[in-house]
Design a protein around this motif. Structure first.
Motif, PDB file in Angstrom:
ATOM      1  N   PRO A 123       0.805  -1.229   0.000  1.00  0.00           N
ATOM      2  CA  PRO A 123       0.000   0.000   0.000  1.00  0.00           C
ATOM      3  C   PRO A 123       0.840   1.283   0.000  1.00  0.00           C
ATOM      4  CG  PRO A 123      -0.926  -1.576   1.537  1.00  0.00           C
ATOM      5  CD  PRO A 123       0.384  -2.149   1.063  1.00  0.00           C
ATOM      6  N   ARG A 124       1.935   1.284   0.736  1.00  0.00           N
ATOM      7  CA  ARG A 124       2.817   2.460   0.752  1.00  0.00           C
ATOM      8  C   ARG A 124       3.444   2.665  -0.613  1.00  0.00           C
ATOM      9  NH1 ARG A 124       7.990   3.715   1.513  1.00  0.00           N
ATOM     10  NH2 ARG A 124       8.523   5.540   2.766  1.00  0.00           N
ATOM     11  N   ASP A 125       3.851   1.574  -1.255  1.00  0.00           N
ATOM     12  CA  ASP A 125       4.430   1.666  -2.602  1.00  0.00           C
ATOM     13  C   ASP A 125       3.412   2.167  -3.619  1.00  0.00           C
ATOM     14  OD1 ASP A 125       6.861   0.779  -1.651  1.00  0.00           O
ATOM     15  OD2 ASP A 125       6.564  -1.303  -2.304  1.00  0.00           O
ATOM     16  N   ARG A 126       2.136   1.854  -3.369  1.00  0.00           N
ATOM     17  CA  ARG A 126       1.087   2.338  -4.279  1.00  0.00           C
ATOM     18  C   ARG A 126       1.004   3.869  -4.218  1.00  0.00           C
ATOM     19  NH1 ARG A 126      -3.180  -0.687  -6.062  1.00  0.00           N
ATOM     20  NH2 ARG A 126      -4.759   0.591  -5.022  1.00  0.00           N
TER      21      ARG A 126
ATOM     22  N   THR B 141      -5.469   5.216   3.656  1.00  0.00           N
ATOM     23  CA  THR B 141      -6.256   4.356   4.547  1.00  0.00           C
ATOM     24  C   THR B 141      -5.779   2.910   4.430  1.00  0.00           C
ATOM     25  OG1 THR B 141      -8.172   5.827   4.370  1.00  0.00           O
ATOM     26  CG2 THR B 141      -8.594   3.563   5.100  1.00  0.00           C
ATOM     27  N   GLU B 142      -5.610   2.442   3.188  1.00  0.00           N
ATOM     28  CA  GLU B 142      -5.120   1.076   2.958  1.00  0.00           C
ATOM     29  C   GLU B 142      -3.761   0.861   3.595  1.00  0.00           C
ATOM     30  OE1 GLU B 142      -4.947   0.316  -1.240  1.00  0.00           O
ATOM     31  OE2 GLU B 142      -7.119   0.463  -1.478  1.00  0.00           O
ATOM     32  N   ALA B 143      -2.926   1.904   3.590  1.00  0.00           N
ATOM     33  CA  ALA B 143      -1.577   1.792   4.142  1.00  0.00           C
ATOM     34  C   ALA B 143      -1.563   1.929   5.660  1.00  0.00           C
ATOM     35  CB  ALA B 143      -0.671   2.847   3.497  1.00  0.00           C
ATOM     36  N   GLY B 144      -2.714   2.260   6.257  1.00  0.00           N
ATOM     37  CA  GLY B 144      -2.823   2.291   7.706  1.00  0.00           C
ATOM     38  C   GLY B 144      -2.379   3.575   8.378  1.00  0.00           C
ATOM     39  N   TYR B 145      -2.337   4.661   7.670  1.00  0.00           N
ATOM     40  CA  TYR B 145      -1.938   5.931   8.278  1.00  0.00           C
ATOM     41  C   TYR B 145      -3.061   6.462   9.153  1.00  0.00           C
ATOM     42  CZ  TYR B 145       2.227   5.792   5.478  1.00  0.00           C
ATOM     43  OH  TYR B 145       3.426   5.405   4.944  1.00  0.00           O
ATOM     44  N   ASP B 146      -2.692   7.118  10.251  1.00  0.00           N
ATOM     45  CA  ASP B 146      -3.651   7.586  11.258  1.00  0.00           C
ATOM     46  C   ASP B 146      -4.627   8.631  10.745  1.00  0.00           C
ATOM     47  OD1 ASP B 146      -2.618   5.906  13.192  1.00  0.00           O
ATOM     48  OD2 ASP B 146      -1.229   7.419  13.973  1.00  0.00           O
ATOM     49  N   ASP B 147      -4.161   9.573   9.955  1.00  0.00           N
ATOM     50  CA  ASP B 147      -5.013  10.660   9.474  1.00  0.00           C
ATOM     51  C   ASP B 147      -4.948  10.705   7.946  1.00  0.00           C
ATOM     52  OD1 ASP B 147      -6.482  12.947   9.075  1.00  0.00           O
ATOM     53  OD2 ASP B 147      -5.233  14.240  10.336  1.00  0.00           O
ATOM     54  N   PRO B 148      -5.656   9.781   7.290  1.00  0.00           N
ATOM     55  CA  PRO B 148      -5.564   9.677   5.830  1.00  0.00           C
ATOM     56  C   PRO B 148      -5.962  10.960   5.097  1.00  0.00           C
ATOM     57  CG  PRO B 148      -6.756   7.802   6.737  1.00  0.00           C
ATOM     58  CD  PRO B 148      -6.540   8.755   7.852  1.00  0.00           C
ATOM     59  N   ALA B 149      -6.940  11.681   5.602  1.00  0.00           N
ATOM     60  CA  ALA B 149      -7.391  12.902   4.913  1.00  0.00           C
ATOM     61  C   ALA B 149      -6.310  13.973   4.930  1.00  0.00           C
ATOM     62  CB  ALA B 149      -8.677  13.422   5.546  1.00  0.00           C
ATOM     63  N   SER B 150      -5.676  14.147   6.065  1.00  0.00           N
ATOM     64  CA  SER B 150      -4.598  15.137   6.174  1.00  0.00           C
ATOM     65  C   SER B 150      -3.409  14.736   5.302  1.00  0.00           C
ATOM     66  CB  SER B 150      -4.180  15.272   7.634  1.00  0.00           C
ATOM     67  OG  SER B 150      -3.137  16.199   7.759  1.00  0.00           O
TER      68      SER B 150
ATOM     69  N   ARG C 226       8.258  12.789  -5.273  1.00  0.00           N
ATOM     70  CA  ARG C 226       8.235  11.396  -4.794  1.00  0.00           C
ATOM     71  C   ARG C 226       9.120  11.249  -3.559  1.00  0.00           C
ATOM     72  NH1 ARG C 226      10.115   6.274  -4.423  1.00  0.00           N
ATOM     73  NH2 ARG C 226       8.955   4.582  -5.404  1.00  0.00           N
ATOM     74  N   ASP C 227      10.327  11.829  -3.625  1.00  0.00           N
ATOM     75  CA  ASP C 227      11.242  11.757  -2.486  1.00  0.00           C
ATOM     76  C   ASP C 227      10.631  12.424  -1.248  1.00  0.00           C
ATOM     77  OD1 ASP C 227      13.047  10.488  -4.142  1.00  0.00           O
ATOM     78  OD2 ASP C 227      14.334  12.249  -4.407  1.00  0.00           O
ATOM     79  N   THR C 228       9.957  13.537  -1.462  1.00  0.00           N
ATOM     80  CA  THR C 228       9.306  14.249  -0.350  1.00  0.00           C
ATOM     81  C   THR C 228       8.159  13.416   0.202  1.00  0.00           C
ATOM     82  OG1 THR C 228       9.933  16.347  -1.381  1.00  0.00           O
ATOM     83  CG2 THR C 228       8.239  16.432   0.327  1.00  0.00           C
ATOM     84  N   ALA C 229       7.390  12.795  -0.685  1.00  0.00           N
ATOM     85  CA  ALA C 229       6.295  11.924  -0.235  1.00  0.00           C
ATOM     86  C   ALA C 229       6.861  10.746   0.564  1.00  0.00           C
ATOM     87  CB  ALA C 229       5.507  11.419  -1.434  1.00  0.00           C
ATOM     88  N   ASP C 230       7.970  10.201   0.107  1.00  0.00           N
ATOM     89  CA  ASP C 230       8.607   9.098   0.805  1.00  0.00           C
ATOM     90  C   ASP C 230       8.973   9.507   2.241  1.00  0.00           C
ATOM     91  OD1 ASP C 230       9.710   6.523   1.117  1.00  0.00           O
ATOM     92  OD2 ASP C 230      11.673   7.220   0.459  1.00  0.00           O
ATOM     93  N   LEU C 231       9.496  10.709   2.414  1.00  0.00           N
ATOM     94  CA  LEU C 231       9.819  11.217   3.749  1.00  0.00           C
ATOM     95  C   LEU C 231       8.555  11.373   4.595  1.00  0.00           C
ATOM     96  CD1 LEU C 231      12.469  13.964   2.872  1.00  0.00           C
ATOM     97  CD2 LEU C 231      12.879  11.772   4.011  1.00  0.00           C
ATOM     98  N   LEU C 232       7.502  11.858   3.980  1.00  0.00           N
ATOM     99  CA  LEU C 232       6.231  12.064   4.683  1.00  0.00           C
ATOM    100  C   LEU C 232       5.635  10.741   5.162  1.00  0.00           C
ATOM    101  CD1 LEU C 232       4.788  15.021   3.076  1.00  0.00           C
ATOM    102  CD2 LEU C 232       3.132  13.760   4.354  1.00  0.00           C
ATOM    103  N   LEU C 233       5.850   9.702   4.377  1.00  0.00           N
ATOM    104  CA  LEU C 233       5.253   8.391   4.678  1.00  0.00           C
ATOM    105  C   LEU C 233       6.012   7.606   5.722  1.00  0.00           C
ATOM    106  CD1 LEU C 233       4.341   7.281   1.023  1.00  0.00           C
ATOM    107  CD2 LEU C 233       2.816   8.256   2.764  1.00  0.00           C
ATOM    108  N   ARG C 234       7.188   8.064   6.086  1.00  0.00           N
ATOM    109  CA  ARG C 234       7.995   7.323   7.100  1.00  0.00           C
ATOM    110  C   ARG C 234       7.462   7.531   8.486  1.00  0.00           C
ATOM    111  NH1 ARG C 234      14.064   8.282   4.719  1.00  0.00           N
ATOM    112  NH2 ARG C 234      13.581   7.373   2.730  1.00  0.00           N
TER     113      ARG C 234
END
Length: 190
Positions: A85-88, A144-153, A182-190
């Protein structure tokens, strides 16, 4: 475009008109392209253009919707290839980079059309808003699929990165804009 016109399958001449109009609208801008030019380039009469689409506005909306359908199909293919899901989520940035390099040297057709039509109540703006809402909804779904706490934000942040990358690629001439996003999104997703 009327519901009837939208439901009718395109004839070969209608398909040619839409394909020609799409190329011209995207490359030159919707205000710079008249129905006469579209008819001439498509090898049909102006009457044929109006018979099939009814008006320039309806043809513009058909162009925007068709381009959006192509983008969604393109993106969904890339999403289907990612298992995690994170890779998606990150695949959306890979997809926009590929799309821009092959289909989008002038950036987002929706944003471009809105820039040419100042009335926020015009159907062009409504069509663009629907497309952007769909993309934000996709980010909410993926988060949401990736399990993040605040998907809307998170979705808000991701769509700003996505849209900013498109602008910097096309207007800012930053060839690596989508990689940076993409690199910035990757940092955000960590």
């Amino acid at each position: 475009m009327s519901a009837t016109a939208r439901e009718r399958p395109l004839t070969p001449a209608g398909r040619r008109v839409l394909d020609v109009a799409a190329a011209l609208f995207y490359e030159r801008g919707i205000g710079q392209v008249g129905m006469e030019l579209i008819a001439a380039e498509a090898g049909v009469t102006k009457k044929t253009v109006y018979d099939r689409f009814g008006s320039k506005e309806a043809l513009i909306l058909a162009y925007l919707r068709t381009r959006d359908e192509r983008w969604r199909a393109f993106l969904n293919e890339r999403l289907a290839a990612a298992d995690d899901p994170r890779d998606r989520i990150l695949a959306t940035f890979d997809a926009i980079g590929e799309w821009l390099r092959t289909n989008g040297s002038r950036g987002c057709s929706m944003v471009n059309a809105c820039a040419e039509v100042p009335d926020p109540g015009h159907p062009v703006h409504l069509t663009a808003a629907e497309q952007k809402a769909w993309l934000r909804g996709l980010y909410v779904e993926l988060a949401t699929e990736a399990g993040y706490d605040d998907p809307a934000s998170l979705a808000d942040r991701l769509i700003v990165l996505h849209e900013g990358a498109v602008v910097m690629f096309s207007v800012g001439r930053m060839a690596h804009a989508t990689d940076t996003a993409r690199d910035t999104a990757d940092l955000l997703l960590r």
